[in-house]
Design a protein around this motif. Structure first.
Motif, PDB file in Angstrom:
ATOM      1  N   PRO A 263       0.846  -1.194   0.000  1.00  0.00           N
ATOM      2  CA  PRO A 263       0.000   0.000   0.000  1.00  0.00           C
ATOM      3  C   PRO A 263       0.886   1.251   0.000  1.00  0.00           C
ATOM      4  N   GLU A 264       0.439   2.279  -0.701  1.00  0.00           N
ATOM      5  CA  GLU A 264       1.213   3.528  -0.792  1.00  0.00           C
ATOM      6  C   GLU A 264       1.473   4.122   0.591  1.00  0.00           C
ATOM      7  N   VAL A 265       0.533   3.970   1.505  1.00  0.00           N
ATOM      8  CA  VAL A 265       0.719   4.519   2.843  1.00  0.00           C
ATOM      9  C   VAL A 265       1.901   3.842   3.545  1.00  0.00           C
ATOM     10  N   THR A 266       2.065   2.547   3.360  1.00  0.00           N
ATOM     11  CA  THR A 266       3.194   1.827   3.962  1.00  0.00           C
ATOM     12  C   THR A 266       4.513   2.317   3.370  1.00  0.00           C
ATOM     13  N   VAL A 267       4.561   2.452   2.063  1.00  0.00           N
ATOM     14  CA  VAL A 267       5.771   2.961   1.400  1.00  0.00           C
ATOM     15  C   VAL A 267       6.103   4.343   1.943  1.00  0.00           C
ATOM     16  N   ASN A 268       5.113   5.217   2.030  1.00  0.00           N
ATOM     17  CA  ASN A 268       5.346   6.575   2.522  1.00  0.00           C
ATOM     18  C   ASN A 268       5.827   6.589   3.969  1.00  0.00           C
ATOM     19  N   GLN A 269       5.301   5.694   4.794  1.00  0.00           N
ATOM     20  CA  GLN A 269       5.728   5.617   6.187  1.00  0.00           C
ATOM     21  C   GLN A 269       7.205   5.242   6.293  1.00  0.00           C
ATOM     22  N   VAL A 270       7.615   4.244   5.523  1.00  0.00           N
ATOM     23  CA  VAL A 270       9.011   3.805   5.571  1.00  0.00           C
ATOM     24  C   VAL A 270       9.924   4.887   5.004  1.00  0.00           C
ATOM     25  N   VAL A 271       9.533   5.498   3.902  1.00  0.00           N
ATOM     26  CA  VAL A 271      10.336   6.580   3.317  1.00  0.00           C
ATOM     27  C   VAL A 271      10.521   7.701   4.336  1.00  0.00           C
ATOM     28  N   LEU A 272       9.455   8.116   4.993  1.00  0.00           N
ATOM     29  CA  LEU A 272       9.527   9.197   5.970  1.00  0.00           C
ATOM     30  C   LEU A 272      10.406   8.829   7.160  1.00  0.00           C
ATOM     31  N   ALA A 273      10.253   7.620   7.672  1.00  0.00           N
ATOM     32  CA  ALA A 273      11.045   7.188   8.830  1.00  0.00           C
ATOM     33  C   ALA A 273      12.533   7.146   8.488  1.00  0.00           C
ATOM     34  N   VAL A 274      12.879   6.574   7.344  1.00  0.00           N
ATOM     35  CA  VAL A 274      14.291   6.500   6.934  1.00  0.00           C
ATOM     36  C   VAL A 274      14.843   7.899   6.711  1.00  0.00           C
ATOM     37  N   ASP A 275      14.077   8.757   6.061  1.00  0.00           N
ATOM     38  CA  ASP A 275      14.503  10.135   5.815  1.00  0.00           C
ATOM     39  C   ASP A 275      14.814  10.853   7.129  1.00  0.00           C
ATOM     40  N   GLU A 276      13.977  10.688   8.119  1.00  0.00           N
ATOM     41  CA  GLU A 276      14.175  11.353   9.413  1.00  0.00           C
ATOM     42  C   GLU A 276      15.429  10.851  10.114  1.00  0.00           C
ATOM     43  N   VAL A 277      15.639   9.545  10.141  1.00  0.00           N
ATOM     44  CA  VAL A 277      16.825   8.999  10.809  1.00  0.00           C
ATOM     45  C   VAL A 277      18.093   9.436  10.078  1.00  0.00           C
ATOM     46  N   VAL A 278      18.082   9.362   8.750  1.00  0.00           N
ATOM     47  CA  VAL A 278      19.258   9.775   7.979  1.00  0.00           C
ATOM     48  C   VAL A 278      19.535  11.263   8.205  1.00  0.00           C
ATOM     49  N   ALA A 279      18.502  12.097   8.194  1.00  0.00           N
ATOM     50  CA  ALA A 279      18.692  13.531   8.445  1.00  0.00           C
ATOM     51  C   ALA A 279      19.295  13.756   9.829  1.00  0.00           C
ATOM     52  N   ASN A 280      18.837  13.010  10.834  1.00  0.00           N
ATOM     53  CA  ASN A 280      19.405  13.148  12.182  1.00  0.00           C
ATOM     54  C   ASN A 280      20.879  12.763  12.202  1.00  0.00           C
ATOM     55  N   PHE A 281      21.224  11.674  11.531  1.00  0.00           N
ATOM     56  CA  PHE A 281      22.638  11.288  11.466  1.00  0.00           C
ATOM     57  C   PHE A 281      23.460  12.382  10.771  1.00  0.00           C
ATOM     58  N   ILE A 282      22.956  12.890   9.667  1.00  0.00           N
ATOM     59  CA  ILE A 282      23.686  13.908   8.910  1.00  0.00           C
ATOM     60  C   ILE A 282      23.884  15.168   9.744  1.00  0.00           C
TER      61      ILE A 282
END
Length: 137
Positions: free
Chosen positions: A31-50
């Motif tokens: 489902p698109e909502v699942t894809v969007n959830q994972v994309v958002l979560a990964v983006d947030e963690v990567v941004a925090n690391f950066i």
């Protein structure tokens, strides 16, 4: 199915990370909502690391690995700087207090914890690793 990506620690690589995750997950009938959830979560963690762990030092890098195995999505984000970055446990914040104070930021990891089934930060040697997982039907 596994996919891997290495990026330098710069915010300008965040779109590449989002595209990488979306492309990896597009091979599954999710489902698109699942894809969007994972994309958002990964983006947030990567941004925090950066930003927080590396101060946007482009000489440092992050390795991402995505694995879709059966009914699980697993993401590993490994930071190769010498700074150990282990964010504390994030409680449910008092949103009315955030609004009253006019605070900006500080909600990202709370959101990640709500979007993913498991969020773990740990060290491997002297490097920080974040493991995210989500169960899918």
């Amino acid at each position: 199915m596994k996919s891997a990506l290495r990026i330098a620690c710069s915010r300008r690589h965040l779109q590449q990370v989002r595209d990488f995750v979306r492309n990896h997950l597009s091979n599954r009938q999710l489902p698109e909502v699942t894809v969007n959830q994972v994309v958002l979560a990964v983006d947030e963690v990567v941004a925090n690391f950066i930003i927080h762990a590396n101060g946007e030092d482009e000489t440092q890098f992050l390795d991402l690995e995505l694995d879709t195995d059966g009914h699980d999505i697993n993401v590993e984000i490994a930071d190769h700087s010498d700074t150990v970055y282990l964010p504390g446990q994030h409680q449910n914040p008092d949103l009315s207090e955030y609004i009253r104070q006019g605070r900006k930021g500080g909600m990202g990891m709370t959101l990640v914890n709500r979007l993913m089934d498991r969020v773990e930060f740990f060290t491997r040697g002297n490097h920080t690793v974040c493991h995210l997982s989500k169960h899918i039907l």
